[in-house]
Design a protein around this motif. Structure first.
Motif, PDB file in Angstrom:
ATOM      1  N   PRO A 212      -7.902 -13.765  -7.156  1.00 65.20           N
ATOM      2  CA  PRO A 212      -7.414 -13.405  -5.749  1.00 65.20           C
ATOM      3  C   PRO A 212      -6.548 -14.281  -5.255  1.00 65.20           C
ATOM      4  O   PRO A 212      -5.550 -13.376  -4.788  1.00 65.20           O
ATOM      5  N   GLU A 213      -6.491 -15.555  -5.547  1.00 65.53           N
ATOM      6  CA  GLU A 213      -5.129 -16.159  -5.040  1.00 65.53           C
ATOM      7  C   GLU A 213      -3.749 -15.902  -5.739  1.00 65.53           C
ATOM      8  O   GLU A 213      -2.833 -15.728  -5.220  1.00 65.53           O
ATOM      9  N   ARG A 214      -3.905 -15.800  -6.897  1.00 68.73           N
ATOM     10  CA  ARG A 214      -2.536 -15.391  -7.823  1.00 68.73           C
ATOM     11  C   ARG A 214      -2.236 -14.125  -7.504  1.00 68.73           C
ATOM     12  O   ARG A 214      -1.079 -13.955  -7.153  1.00 68.73           O
ATOM     13  N   THR A 215      -3.005 -13.277  -7.258  1.00 66.75           N
ATOM     14  CA  THR A 215      -2.813 -11.793  -6.825  1.00 66.75           C
ATOM     15  C   THR A 215      -2.122 -11.636  -5.557  1.00 66.75           C
ATOM     16  O   THR A 215      -0.715 -11.074  -5.138  1.00 66.75           O
ATOM     17  N   TYR A 216      -2.755 -12.423  -4.788  1.00 66.68           N
ATOM     18  CA  TYR A 216      -2.284 -12.186  -3.297  1.00 66.68           C
ATOM     19  C   TYR A 216      -0.765 -12.938  -3.041  1.00 66.68           C
ATOM     20  O   TYR A 216       0.079 -12.388  -2.516  1.00 66.68           O
ATOM     21  N   ARG A 217      -0.850 -14.120  -3.739  1.00 66.06           N
ATOM     22  CA  ARG A 217       0.741 -14.543  -3.731  1.00 66.06           C
ATOM     23  C   ARG A 217       1.743 -13.815  -4.344  1.00 66.06           C
ATOM     24  O   ARG A 217       2.945 -13.762  -3.808  1.00 66.06           O
ATOM     25  N   ALA A 218       1.339 -13.180  -5.688  1.00 68.41           N
ATOM     26  CA  ALA A 218       2.263 -12.365  -6.049  1.00 68.41           C
ATOM     27  C   ALA A 218       2.677 -11.212  -5.261  1.00 68.41           C
ATOM     28  O   ALA A 218       3.864 -10.670  -5.361  1.00 68.41           O
ATOM     29  N   GLU A 219       1.887 -10.656  -4.565  1.00 66.09           N
ATOM     30  CA  GLU A 219       1.971  -9.446  -3.636  1.00 66.09           C
ATOM     31  C   GLU A 219       2.738  -9.873  -2.553  1.00 66.09           C
ATOM     32  O   GLU A 219       3.935  -9.039  -2.496  1.00 66.09           O
ATOM     33  N   VAL A 220       2.642 -10.934  -1.995  1.00 66.10           N
ATOM     34  CA  VAL A 220       3.415 -11.433  -0.903  1.00 66.10           C
ATOM     35  C   VAL A 220       4.919 -11.712  -1.502  1.00 66.10           C
ATOM     36  O   VAL A 220       5.963 -11.367  -0.818  1.00 66.10           O
ATOM     37  N   ALA A 221       5.151 -12.232  -2.561  1.00 62.61           N
ATOM     38  CA  ALA A 221       6.242 -12.666  -3.374  1.00 62.61           C
ATOM     39  C   ALA A 221       7.016 -11.343  -3.515  1.00 62.61           C
ATOM     40  O   ALA A 221       8.299 -11.394  -3.118  1.00 62.61           O
ATOM     41  N   ALA A 222       6.409 -10.434  -4.018  1.00 61.12           N
ATOM     42  CA  ALA A 222       7.143  -9.184  -4.164  1.00 61.12           C
ATOM     43  C   ALA A 222       7.686  -8.417  -2.880  1.00 61.12           C
ATOM     44  O   ALA A 222       8.702  -7.898  -2.818  1.00 61.12           O
ATOM     45  N   ARG A 223       6.804  -8.363  -1.740  1.00 58.31           N
ATOM     46  CA  ARG A 223       7.331  -7.985  -0.577  1.00 58.31           C
ATOM     47  C   ARG A 223       8.576  -8.731   0.150  1.00 58.31           C
ATOM     48  O   ARG A 223       9.379  -8.098   0.661  1.00 58.31           O
ATOM     49  N   LEU A 224       8.403  -9.935  -0.014  1.00 60.49           N
ATOM     50  CA  LEU A 224       9.415 -10.776   0.416  1.00 60.49           C
ATOM     51  C   LEU A 224      10.709 -10.461  -0.240  1.00 60.49           C
ATOM     52  O   LEU A 224      11.793 -10.381   0.390  1.00 60.49           O
ATOM     53  N   ALA A 225      10.816 -10.153  -1.696  1.00 59.16           N
ATOM     54  CA  ALA A 225      12.035  -9.774  -2.495  1.00 59.16           C
ATOM     55  C   ALA A 225      12.584  -8.576  -2.015  1.00 59.16           C
ATOM     56  O   ALA A 225      13.704  -8.395  -1.972  1.00 59.16           O
ATOM     57  N   LEU A 226      11.575  -7.557  -1.804  1.00 52.76           N
ATOM     58  CA  LEU A 226      12.130  -6.273  -1.411  1.00 52.76           C
ATOM     59  C   LEU A 226      12.696  -6.519   0.040  1.00 52.76           C
ATOM     60  O   LEU A 226      13.762  -5.745   0.317  1.00 52.76           O
ATOM     61  N   ALA A 227      12.114  -7.242   0.912  1.00 58.67           N
ATOM     62  CA  ALA A 227      12.799  -7.542   2.357  1.00 58.67           C
ATOM     63  C   ALA A 227      13.979  -8.003   2.238  1.00 58.67           C
ATOM     64  O   ALA A 227      14.881  -7.573   3.003  1.00 58.67           O
ATOM     65  N   GLN A 228      14.115  -8.889   1.476  1.00 58.24           N
ATOM     66  CA  GLN A 228      15.426  -9.746   1.305  1.00 58.24           C
ATOM     67  C   GLN A 228      16.564  -8.921   0.692  1.00 58.24           C
ATOM     68  O   GLN A 228      17.852  -8.674   1.191  1.00 58.24           O
ATOM     69  N   ALA A 229      16.146  -7.963  -0.211  1.00 62.05           N
ATOM     70  CA  ALA A 229      17.211  -7.160  -0.894  1.00 62.05           C
ATOM     71  C   ALA A 229      17.491  -5.790  -0.027  1.00 62.05           C
ATOM     72  O   ALA A 229      18.570  -5.305  -0.405  1.00 62.05           O
ATOM     73  N   ALA A 230      16.570  -5.432   0.755  1.00 65.87           N
ATOM     74  CA  ALA A 230      16.911  -4.277   1.549  1.00 65.87           C
ATOM     75  C   ALA A 230      18.286  -4.172   2.174  1.00 65.87           C
ATOM     76  O   ALA A 230      18.720  -5.080   3.060  1.00 65.87           O
ATOM     77  N   SER A 231      18.840  -2.939   2.049  1.00 64.67           N
ATOM     78  CA  SER A 231      20.285  -2.674   2.870  1.00 64.67           C
ATOM     79  C   SER A 231      20.097  -2.764   4.270  1.00 64.67           C
ATOM     80  O   SER A 231      20.811  -3.754   4.781  1.00 64.67           O
ATOM     81  N   THR A 232      19.153  -2.152   4.878  1.00 64.13           N
ATOM     82  CA  THR A 232      18.911  -2.344   6.342  1.00 64.13           C
ATOM     83  C   THR A 232      17.562  -2.853   6.678  1.00 64.13           C
ATOM     84  O   THR A 232      17.400  -3.530   7.751  1.00 64.13           O
ATOM     85  N   GLY A 233      16.555  -2.246   5.802  1.00 67.97           N
ATOM     86  CA  GLY A 233      15.156  -2.731   5.915  1.00 67.97           C
ATOM     87  C   GLY A 233      14.488  -1.551   6.801  1.00 67.97           C
ATOM     88  O   GLY A 233      13.185  -1.666   7.037  1.00 67.97           O
ATOM     89  N   PHE A 234      15.073  -0.589   6.975  1.00 73.18           N
ATOM     90  CA  PHE A 234      14.381   0.436   7.776  1.00 73.18           C
ATOM     91  C   PHE A 234      13.127   1.189   7.099  1.00 73.18           C
ATOM     92  O   PHE A 234      12.132   1.270   7.625  1.00 73.18           O
ATOM     93  N   VAL A 235      13.274   1.483   5.755  1.00 77.04           N
ATOM     94  CA  VAL A 235      12.085   1.953   4.927  1.00 77.04           C
ATOM     95  C   VAL A 235      11.113   0.877   4.844  1.00 77.04           C
ATOM     96  O   VAL A 235      10.018   1.315   4.936  1.00 77.04           O
ATOM     97  N   GLU A 236      11.382  -0.257   4.589  1.00 77.73           N
ATOM     98  CA  GLU A 236      10.440  -1.280   4.531  1.00 77.73           C
ATOM     99  C   GLU A 236       9.682  -1.490   5.908  1.00 77.73           C
ATOM    100  O   GLU A 236       8.607  -1.481   5.968  1.00 77.73           O
ATOM    101  N   ARG A 237      10.432  -1.338   6.842  1.00 78.97           N
ATOM    102  CA  ARG A 237       9.833  -1.418   8.383  1.00 78.97           C
ATOM    103  C   ARG A 237       8.821  -0.392   8.375  1.00 78.97           C
ATOM    104  O   ARG A 237       7.799  -0.351   8.993  1.00 78.97           O
TER     105      ARG A 237
END
Length: 459
Positions: free
Chosen positions: A90-115
């Motif tokens: 559970p901890e490994r998975t949760y950390r990986a999911e958070v890391a993936a979301r943060l990477a998407l948020a950082q790379a997003a052009s504007t972030g509107f779709v992520e919002r």
């Protein structure tokens, strides 16, 4: 159309995830950029080696728990590995999911779709606080039930969310049994074998009609009866892995059910689809969604004209969520130059990371969001994280933000604070903020002042 840098800065904060260095210098009107992202119809999917489908994760969790039990009982012949044990799944998975979301948020052009993803994931809340099965599946719920439909039809997202394993677990539908079903009538039934109304109630109150949507307790019970039988596979078979969604005919309440004045015949799993389709198209659902959508993006007390326009779009476009997003962008009320919304902790953290071009560290980010009171997928109740300033602008909350801003200033101490203000605020930066930056005793302090400026804290 001439590019208005103030409008660009406003839009990247209000509709997106915050400006990155260079974003305010774009030569294209921000409205065109935002519209193009919606019309492209592309919703990025998180990726990573520890991200898997929900049934795979729940099966792996079950196997891990069984192995731990055998080890505690001394019944396992498996060799004891050297070194410290890895973190539990559970901890490994949760950390990986958070890391993936943060990477998407950082790379997003504007972030509107992520919002948009964040909004809908919060609308259909599941919480990791409910135990290991939710901690491994909450991120997968967003990937599987929310993201594929963010720019699609609301009715499709509603069905996907309501029948996803994480939602069935979170709102206790896995153990809900029709009183007159074969399972309900069977002798020797356990104490947990009965009708559970949690999912039916939240589908009406939170996900569709809203608390003032005109439903009654009888409607809650009716929807709960329609939901009986929707559960999880216990053992792997031809239909799927343990943890897959399944419809148990023997636990489903037999017979027709009347919900909100309409009668739904007992046609197996299709009964739920028909009921949810009607709820998705109900005028009360349109009003409820429009209000929450406008409140999230524009103001805690949004303009009635904006809410009405969004509601009409929802009805006229058959719940097309891309049209709902475009209507927001096309509404003059959404472009009010006054920054009325306080950034939520997640929005604040991600905007700071984007503005400072810092590579997000999952552990640090998780600790920061915990201190700010908004970890990913951990809302304390099914109504999700609040969307009003009062929840986040408390003295305790602002103190936690100041601590995080100070740490960010230390991590990015090589950044020029004035350049940072130009990059993330541009014309929004007030004279008071720029005066404070000139008086800062260090670059680290200056960076913290930018991040704590009212123009950065609001959007």
């Amino acid at each position: 159309m001439a590019v208005d840098p103030r409008r660009t800065a406003l839009a990247l904060g209000r509709f997106g995830l915050g400006a990155r260095p260079g974003d305010l210098a774009r030569g294209e009107p921000v409205e065109d950029i935002l519209r193009r992202e919606v019309l492209a119809g592309t919703v990025p999917l998180p990726s990573g080696p520890d991200l898997a489908a929900t049934p795979t994760l729940l099966s792996a969790l079950q196997a891990e728990e069984q192995a731990r039990k055998l080890a505690r009982e001394g019944a396992s012949d498996a060799p004891i590995p050297e070194g410290p044990p890895p973190p539990p799944l559970p901890e490994r998975t949760y950390r990986a999911e958070v890391a993936a979301r943060l990477a998407l948020a950082q790379a997003a052009s504007t972030g509107f779709v992520e919002r948009l993803v964040w909004f809908w994931a919060n609308h259909f809340t599941v919480s990791v606080a409910r135990g290991p099965r939710l901690r491994v599946s909450a991120g997968a719920f967003e990937r599987e039930a929310v993201r594929p439909h963010v720019l699609g039809r609301f009715r499709d997202m509603l069905l996907a969310a309501a029948t996803h394993p994480a939602m069935l677990i979170y709102l206790d539908n896995v153990a809900s049994v029709g009183p007159n079903s074969p399972a309900g009538l069977r002798k020797g039934k356990g104490p947990d074998r009965g009708l559970n109304e949690n999912l039916g109630r939240e589908l009406l109150e939170l996900h569709t009609l809203g608390a003032d949507g005109g439903y009654t307790q009888a409607d809650v019970t009716a929807l709960a009866r329609i939901l009986t039988g929707w559960s999880l596979q216990r053992d792997g078979n031809a239909e799927g892995l343990p943890g897959s969604t399944t419809f148990r005919r023997g636990a489903h309440e037999p017979g027709a059910v009347t919900l909100m004045g309409r009668t739904y015949l007992d046609v197996g799993p299709g009964q739920l689809r028909m009921a949810l389709d009607d709820l998705a198209a109900h005028p009360a659902t349109a009003r409820h969604i429009a209000l929450r959508f406008a409140r999230h993006f524009v103001a805690d007390d949004p303009p009635p004209a904006l809410v009405a326009r969004l509601g009409r779009t929802f009805i006229d476009q058959d719940g097309d969520l891309s049209r709902l997003a475009l209507t927001l962008l096309e509404s003059p009320e959404a472009w009010d130059p006054v920054q009325r919304k306080v950034r939520s902790p997640q929005e604040f953290l991600v905007a700071a990371l984007r503005g400072l071009a810092l590579a997000p560290d999952p552990r640090t980010a998780m600790a920061g969001l915990a201190s700010l009171g908004q970890p990913f997928w951990a809302a304390p109740a099914p109504n999700g994280y609040p969307d009003e300033a009062g929840a986040w602008a408390s003295p305790e909350g602002l103190h936690a933000r100041l601590d995080l801003a100070a740490r960010a200033g230390q991590l990015a101490a090589g950044t020029d604070p004035t350049a940072l203000a130009d990059a993330v605020l541009g014309p929004l930066a007030s004279d008071e903020t720029r005066t404070a930056l000139r008086r800062a005793e260090s670059r680290a302090q200056g960076i913290a002042l930018v991040l704590m400026a009212p123009e950065f804290q609001r959007r």
